[in-house]
Write an enzyme that holds these catalytic residues in place. Structure first.
Site, PDB file in Angstrom:
ATOM      1  N   GLY B 267      54.757  41.875  71.812  1.00 36.31           N
ATOM      2  CA  GLY B 267      54.791  42.005  73.265  1.00 36.31           C
ATOM      3  C   GLY B 267      53.711  42.903  73.823  1.00 36.31           C
ATOM      4  O   GLY B 267      52.590  42.967  73.299  1.00 36.31           O
ATOM      5  N   SER B 268      54.087  43.654  74.856  1.00 34.68           N
ATOM      6  CA  SER B 268      53.101  44.286  75.735  1.00 34.68           C
ATOM      7  C   SER B 268      52.216  45.325  75.072  1.00 34.68           C
ATOM      8  O   SER B 268      51.194  45.703  75.638  1.00 34.68           O
ATOM      9  CB  SER B 268      53.818  44.945  76.909  1.00 34.68           C
ATOM     10  OG  SER B 268      54.610  43.992  77.564  1.00 34.68           O
ATOM     11  N   THR B 269      52.616  45.836  73.905  1.00 36.31           N
ATOM     12  CA  THR B 269      51.712  46.780  73.262  1.00 36.31           C
ATOM     13  C   THR B 269      50.344  46.145  73.031  1.00 36.31           C
ATOM     14  O   THR B 269      49.338  46.845  72.949  1.00 36.31           O
ATOM     15  CB  THR B 269      52.291  47.227  71.900  1.00 36.31           C
ATOM     16  OG1 THR B 269      52.782  46.090  71.216  1.00 36.31           O
ATOM     17  CG2 THR B 269      53.418  48.227  72.100  1.00 36.31           C
ATOM     18  N   PHE B 270      50.312  44.799  72.952  1.00 30.34           N
ATOM     19  CA  PHE B 270      49.040  44.103  72.758  1.00 30.34           C
ATOM     20  C   PHE B 270      48.109  44.199  73.968  1.00 30.34           C
ATOM     21  O   PHE B 270      46.917  43.956  73.853  1.00 30.34           O
ATOM     22  CB  PHE B 270      49.286  42.620  72.411  1.00 30.34           C
ATOM     23  CG  PHE B 270      49.233  42.370  70.929  1.00 30.34           C
ATOM     24  CD1 PHE B 270      50.218  42.890  70.099  1.00 30.34           C
ATOM     25  CD2 PHE B 270      48.205  41.610  70.379  1.00 30.34           C
ATOM     26  CE1 PHE B 270      50.169  42.668  68.744  1.00 30.34           C
ATOM     27  CE2 PHE B 270      48.151  41.400  69.014  1.00 30.34           C
ATOM     28  CZ  PHE B 270      49.130  41.922  68.192  1.00 30.34           C
ATOM     29  N   LYS B 271      48.713  44.549  75.158  1.00 35.57           N
ATOM     30  CA  LYS B 271      47.855  44.693  76.356  1.00 35.57           C
ATOM     31  C   LYS B 271      46.815  45.778  76.123  1.00 35.57           C
ATOM     32  O   LYS B 271      45.734  45.761  76.702  1.00 35.57           O
ATOM     33  CB  LYS B 271      48.715  45.033  77.575  1.00 35.57           C
ATOM     34  CG  LYS B 271      49.512  43.840  78.051  1.00 35.57           C
ATOM     35  CD  LYS B 271      50.518  44.217  79.130  1.00 35.57           C
ATOM     36  CE  LYS B 271      51.391  42.994  79.444  1.00 35.57           C
ATOM     37  NZ  LYS B 271      52.672  43.393  80.058  1.00 35.57           N
TER      38      LYS B 271
END
Lengths: 378, 551
Positions: B267-271
Site C-alpha cells: 500500500g501507501s508506503t510505496f508512495k
C-alpha cells in the site's frame, strides 16, 4: 645377607647351602611383584564390590606370609617327606573335590569351592601338584622295577582325577593336568606313537566339550570371531596393556583397571601393563621363564628318575599355568579362568603354589643324592 | 638292567630338553606379543571402555546476539542405544525400559531389540535423571552415546532468525541452516556466530507486535528494526512464532517467517518511492500540484482516496494525506520505465538478499501497463517482503544509498559501501515528507514526543477471488527516527487486523500499526542511545508551508 659357614651343620644352614638359591630368589621376586600388583589392581575391584579398599591387599598379605612359611617348610622335606606329603594331599584333595560336587556353592556356573571354618578352599588347586608327584612316583617305580605297573596306575589315577574335575566342571584344570601328565609319560619313555594317540583323544575331548558344553563353545567362538560374542573383558585387558605403552602410565595412574573385571586375579597381568608398562610385563615374563627354564635345565643333570618326573612335572604345571594366564591376557588364546602363579589374588592358589615350589625346591636340593645315600653324580 | 635304566634316563633327559625348548619358545613368543601391544599405544586413545562416554558427537558453534547473549548453544546429553545381540531376554528388557521411560512404546523397543542389527537407537537425548534410571536397571547390551543437544535459551525469541536443527544437529531453518557448514565445522566450534540482532530490541518488537496482533485479532504480524546506515537488522519478528527447542511440534504457519518469506502488497508506503523517483528525475518539484478532486476511472478500476480532500494537492499534501489519485497521476508523469527501473534499483523486483534461506520472491506484473504504473504508485499490484520494503525505505532516508540488510554483526566502525539510488537532496525531501506525515498526516499515532519520528502508513486490501477484499487488510507502518538525523527504521505489519471500537472500527495502518511503531520506538530509543530533544521545526518548514490543514 645371612652368612652361614659351610661347616655349620644346623638345619637352617644345611638348607641354605643345599637349596637352589637362584630358584628361591626368583620365586621371592615373583611374590614381591605380586604384592606390588595387588596393591595396584585390587583396590579398584574392592571398591567396585563395596569392600574396604585394602580388603584384598590385607588378605593377600596374610596368604603370602602363610605361603612363605609353607614354601620354606616344604622345601626342608626329604624326598620321602615329599612323597608322604603328596600322598596325604592327594587323598585330601580327592576327598575335597568329591565334596564340592555335593556341598560346594555354585559360583559362576561351577562348584569348585568348599567353605571350611570361615575360609573358602579350592581343593582342586591342591590336588594338582599332589597328583603330579604321585604320578611321577609311580612312573619312577616302574623305571626301577619294570614289573611294577606304574604307568597303568598313573593312567588310572589320571582318569579318576580328570573325571572329578570335569564334573565340577573345570576344563581348564583338566587340560592343564592332562598336558603335564602327558609330558611325564613322554619323559618316562612312552613311545611317541602313543603321544599321537593321547593327543587325538584330547582333541576328541576338546571337540566334545565344544559341542556339549555351551560356555566352552561360546568362548572358542568368541576367540575365533570376536564379533560373535562378548569380548568386553578381553578387549578391556588389551586396551589396558596398550594404554600403558612401553613404560606404563605410572603407579596409581591406571584407569582401565577400574572397569576391568577380575583385575586383581585372572587379569592382573593387564593391570601391570597399564600401570608399569610392557617392559614391566616383560620383567614378569622373564621371572617365570627363569623359574621354569632354570629348574628344568638343572634336571637335565639329574640321575634320579623320580626327581626328574616330579620336579619336571611341577615346574611344567607352574610354567604352563603362567603361560596360559598371560596368553589369555594378551588375547593369544581363548578366555580361560586361570590365575597367574604367585601374583594373582587368591589364598588356595597361593598356598598350593607354595607347596608346589616348596616340593620343587626340596626335590632339587643338591644334598638329596647324598642324604638318600645314592651315588654322587660324576 | 643298569644299562637299560641308563638308556631310559637318557631318553627322559632328551625329551626334557625338548620341553625346555618349547617353554623357552613360548615365553619368547609372549614377550614379543607384550612388546607389540606396548608399542601400539596410539590405539588406546581411539578405543577404551569409556569410549562411548568420552566421544562426543561433533560440537556446534554457539549463536549469540550482538551483545553476546546466547541464542543457541549445546548441552551434553546421553542417548541410549542397544546392541540387540548382547541383550538378554528382549521382552523383559523392553518392559523394564518402558517402565522408566514411559514415552517409549514397548512394542517398538521390542521390535528393535529383536532385530539382528548391531546398533539400534532406543531413545535420543535423555535427561540426566532418565539416564540414571536406565543405568539403575543394569540391563546388559545397552550403552549411552554422549551427544550434543542444541538448545535455544531464549526460546521463541528470534526463533525465525536463529532457526532450528534436526535431532542430529543439522540446521533446518534460519541462520542454523544458512550457516550450517560454518556452525558445524569443528574448527570453528569454539567461535560463536555473532548476529546483528539485539535481544532487547527483539523482545520489545515481539512484545508490541504480539499485543497488537492479539488486540486486533490479526492472523499474523511482522516487524523489523534496522540500522539505516549499516543495514544491520537489530530485530526481526514474525507472529505467530514457535519454540525452536521443539521445532518439530510447530506448524508450518508458525515456522513461516512473515518478515522475509512472505510478500505483501504494502500500500501507501510505496508512495515514498513514487515521490522520490519523481523528485530525483526532476519530473516534479515539491511545490507542484496534482488534481485529486475526482477519482480516476481507468479500464475496470476506480482509483479513489481513503482520506479524500477533493482538491488540488501539493506533493507534500499527496504524501501526508496519502492521496492515491495524486500518486497515480504523478506516476503517469514519471513513466512506466523510470518507475520500474527505480523500483528495480531498490531491489524490490528480485528476492531479498539476507543470511536466511527463507526469502520470498516479489510479485509484480509481467506486462507492466499504465494501470499497473498507477496502482504500483500507491503500492497495489506489487507484493514485496517486509524486509525488502524496510531496506528500500532505509535507502530513502539515509542520504540515498542502498545498503544490503544483514543479520550478522559486522565491524561497526566501517560504513558498508552502498549503491547510490537517490541524491542526498532528494533524501532530505523524503525525510521532511515522512516527518510531516506523522506530525500532520495519517501517521499521527506513531509520534513519540522528543524522538522526532517520521513515517508512512500503508493499508492494502488483500486480493481474493475476483478482486480486492475490503474486509481483509494488510496494515503497516514504516517509521524512521530521529528524523533530523535518521538512524533507525522500524517496520510493523499486521495481517488482517479487525477494527475495534476505540479505533472507530478502523483497521488501517495509521490506526493499528502506527501505535506499534510508536511503542517500539519509545522502548528501544533509550537502548539505542537516541536522546529525546526539542525539535527544530525549521527543518521541515519548506514542505510544511505547502500543506494546508484539512478541514
Amino acid at each position: 645377607m645371612i652368612t652361614l659357614a659351610r661347616s655349620d651343620n644346623s638345619l637352617v644352614s644345611r638348607w641354605w647351602w643345599t637349596v637352589d638359591r637362584w630358584l628361591l630368589v626368583t620365586v621371592l621376586l615373583l611374590i614381591a611383584s605380586g604384592i606390588l600388583l595387588t596393591l595396584a589392581a585390587s583396590p579398584a575391584v574392592a571398591e567396585r564390590l563395596g569392600l574396604d579398599s585394602f580388603h584384598f591387599v590385607k588378605r593377600q598379605l596374610v596368604y603370602i606370609i602363610a605361603g612363605l612359611g609353607v614354601l620354606v617348610s616344604v622345601s626342608l622335606l626329604s624326598q620321602r617327606g615329599v612323597k608322604r606329603l603328596a600322598a596325604a594331599l592327594f587323598l585330601a584333595g580327592l576327598a575335597g573335590v568329591t565334596l564340592t560336587l555335593f556341598y560346594g556353592p555354585e559360583i559362576k556356573g561351577a562348584t569348585r569351592w568348599l567353605h571350611l571354618a570361615g575360609f573358602s578352599i579350592q581343593p582342586s588347586e591342591f590336588l594338582k601338584p599332589a597328583f603330579i608327584v604321585i604320578s611321577a612316583w609311580m612312573l619312577a617305580e616302574e623305571f626301577r622295577s619294570p614289573s611294577f605297573p606304574g604307568r597303568k596306575i598313573s593312567i588310572g589315577l589320571f582318569l579318576g582325577v580328570a573325571a572329578l574335575l570335569v564334573m565340577q566342571p573345570d576344563f581348564g584344570q583338566t587340560f592343564l593336568i592332562g598336558v603335564v601328565w602327558m609330558g611325564q609319560l613322554v619323559m618316562a619313555g612312552m613311545p611317541l606313537v602313543w603321544l599321537a594317540g593321547f593327543s587325538g583323544a584330547g582333541l576328541v575331548a576338546l571337540v566334545s566339550a565344544y559341542l556339549l558344553v555351551p560356555h566352552v563353545a561360546r568362548r572358542i567362538d568368541t576367540f575365533l570371531d570376536p564379533a560373535s560374542g562378548d569380548t568386553y573383558q578381553i578387549d578391556t585387558a588389551l586396551n589396558a596393556i596398550r594404554a600403558g605403552g612401553l613404560i606404563g602410565r605410572g603407579p596409581g595412574e591406571g584407569s582401565i583397571k577400574k572397569v576391568l573385571p577380575d583385575a586383581h586375579s585372572d587379569f592382573i597381568f593387564a593391570v601391570a601393563g597399564e600401570e608399569f608398562g610392557a617392559m614391566a610385563c616383560l620383567g614378569i615374563l622373564a621371572l617365570f621363564a627363569v623359574v621354569v627354564l632354570r629348574g628344568l635345565s638343572r634336571l637335565l643333570e639329574e640321575e634320579d628318575a623320580f626327581v626328574v618326573f616330579a620336579a619336571g612335572g611341577l615346574l611344567a604345571l607352574f610354567g604352563l599355568q603362567a603361560l596360559i594366564n598371560i596368553s589369555v591376557n594378551l588375547a593369544v588364546i581363548p578366555a580361560k579362568g586361570m590365575t597367574l602363579p604367585f601374583i594373582s589374588y587368591g589364598g588356595s592358589s597361593m598356598l598350593a603354589l607354595a607347596i608346589t615350589m616348596g616340593m620343587v625346591l626340596a626335590l632339587t636340593r643338591r644334598s638329596n643324592a647324598r642324604l638318600s645315600g645314592r651315588r654322587l653324580r660324576r | 638292567m643298569e644299562g637299560t635304566l641308563k638308556l631310559a634316563m637318557e631318553t627322559a633327559r632328551n625329551r626334557l630338553m625338548v620341553a625346555v625348548f618349547l617353554f623357552a619358545g613360548a615365553f619368547m613368543a609372549l614377550g614379543f606379543r607384550t612388546i607389540g601391544l606396548g608399542l601400539m599405544q596410539d590405539v588406546s586413545l581411539r578405543s577404551g571402555p569409556d569410549r562411548a562416554l568420552s566421544q562426543v558427537i561433533a560440537a556446534r558453534a554457539d549463536i549469540v546476539d550482538r551483545n553476546g547473549v546466547v541464542l543457541a548453544t549445546n548441552l551434553q546429553t546421553a542417548s541410549l542405544y542397544a546392541d540387540p545381540r548382547r541383550v538378554f531376554e528382549p521382552e523383559i528388557a523392553a518392559a523394564r525400559l518402558a517402565a522408566v521411560l514411559p514415552e517409549l512404546s514397548q512394542s517398538t523397543v521390542l521390535e528393535k531389540l529383536k532385530s539382528n542389527r548391531r546398533f539400534v537407537w532406543i531413545r535420543r537425548k535423555l535427561t540426566p535423571r532418565q539416564m540414571w534410571r536406565v543405568n539403575a536397571l543394569g540391563l546388559p547390551g545397552f550403552s549411552f552415546q554422549m551427544e550434543e543437544h542444541r538448545v535455544y535459551p531464549q526460546g521463541s525469541l528470534a526463533a525465525h532468525v536463529v532457526g532450528y536443527v534436526d535431532v542430529d544437529g543439522r540446521g533446518l531453518g534460519g541462520i542454523e541452516y544458512y550457516f550450517d557448514d560454518r556452525l558445524g565445522n569443528p574448527a570453528d566450534a569454539s567461535e560463536p556466530l555473532v548476529l546483528s540482532i539485539d535481544s532487547r530490541i527483539q523482545h520489545a518488537l515481539a512484545d508490541e507486535l504480539k499485543k497488537a496482533a492479539e488486540r486486533f485479532g490479526a492472523a499474523g504480524a511482522a516487524g523489523i528494526v534496522m540500522n539505516i546506515n549499516s543495514g544491520a537488522v537489530l530485530g526481526m519478528v514474525s507472529v505467530p512464532d514457535f519454540d525452536p527447542n521443539h521445532a518439530n511440534l510447530a506448524s508450518g504457519t508458525d515456522r513461516f517467517n512473515r518478515a522475509t518469506a512472505a510478500v505483501y502488497e504494502l500500500g501507501s508506503t510505496f508512495k515514498t518511492f513514487t515521490i522520490a523517483a519523481a523528485l530525483e528525475t526532476g519530473t516534479v518539484r515539491l511545490t507542484d500540484s496534482y488534481d485529486a478532486s475526482e477519482p480516476i476511472r481507468i479500464a475496470r478500476y476506480t482509483i479513489s482516496d481513503n482520506h479524500p480532500q477533493n482538491r488540488m494537492l501539493t506533493v507534500p499534501e499527496i504524501y501526508t494525506y496519502s492521496s492515491n489519485i495524486g500518486a497515480a497521476r504523478m506516476a503517469l508523469d514519471l513513466g512506466r520505465d523510470r518507475q520500474r527501473a527505480f523500483l528495480a534499483g531498490l531491489g524490490l523486483l528480485r528476492a531479498a538478499v539476507i543470511e536466511l534461506p527463507e526469502v520470498g520472491r516479489p510479485i509484480f506484473p509481467q506486462r507492466w501497463g499504465d494501470v499497473h504504473t498507477m496502482t504500483i504508485a500507491y503500492g497495489h499490484g506489487i507484493a514485496v517482503s517486509p524486509l525488502q520494503l524496510t531496506t528500500a525505505i532505509a535507502a530513502m532516508v539515509n542520504g540515498g544509498t542502498l545498503i544490503p540488510a544483514t543479520l550478522v554483526d559486522q565491524p561497526r566502525h566501517i560504513r558498508p559501501a552502498g549503491r547510490r539510488v537517490i541524491s542526498a537532496h532528494t533524501s532530505d525531501d523524503i525525510r521532511m515528507l515522512m516527518r510531516l506525515a506523522v506530525t500532520s498526516g495519517t501517521g499521527r499515532q506513531a509520534d513519540v514526543p522528543g524522538y522526532r519520528v517520521g513515517g508512512k502508513t500503508g493499508t492494502a486490501e488483500k486480493s481474493g477471488v475476483g478482486g480486492y477484499r475490503s474486509d481483509a487488510l494488510v496494515s503497516s507502518f514504516i517509521g524512521v527516527f530521529p528524523m533530523d538525523a535518521p538512524e533507525f527504521v522500524v517496520f510493523a505489519l499486521l495481517d488482517e487486523p479487525k477494527g475495534r471500537a476505540e479505533t472507530l472500527n478502523f483497521a488501517g495502518g495509521g490506526w493499528v500499526s502506527a501505535p506499534v511503531v510508536r511503542n517500539v520506538i519509545a522502548r528501544i530509543a533509550p537502548i539505542l542511545g537516541v536522546e529525546p530533544k526539542q525539535e527544530d521545526e525549521s527543518h521541515y518548514r519548506q514542505a510544511a508551508l505547502l500543506i494546508r490543514e484539512s478541514d
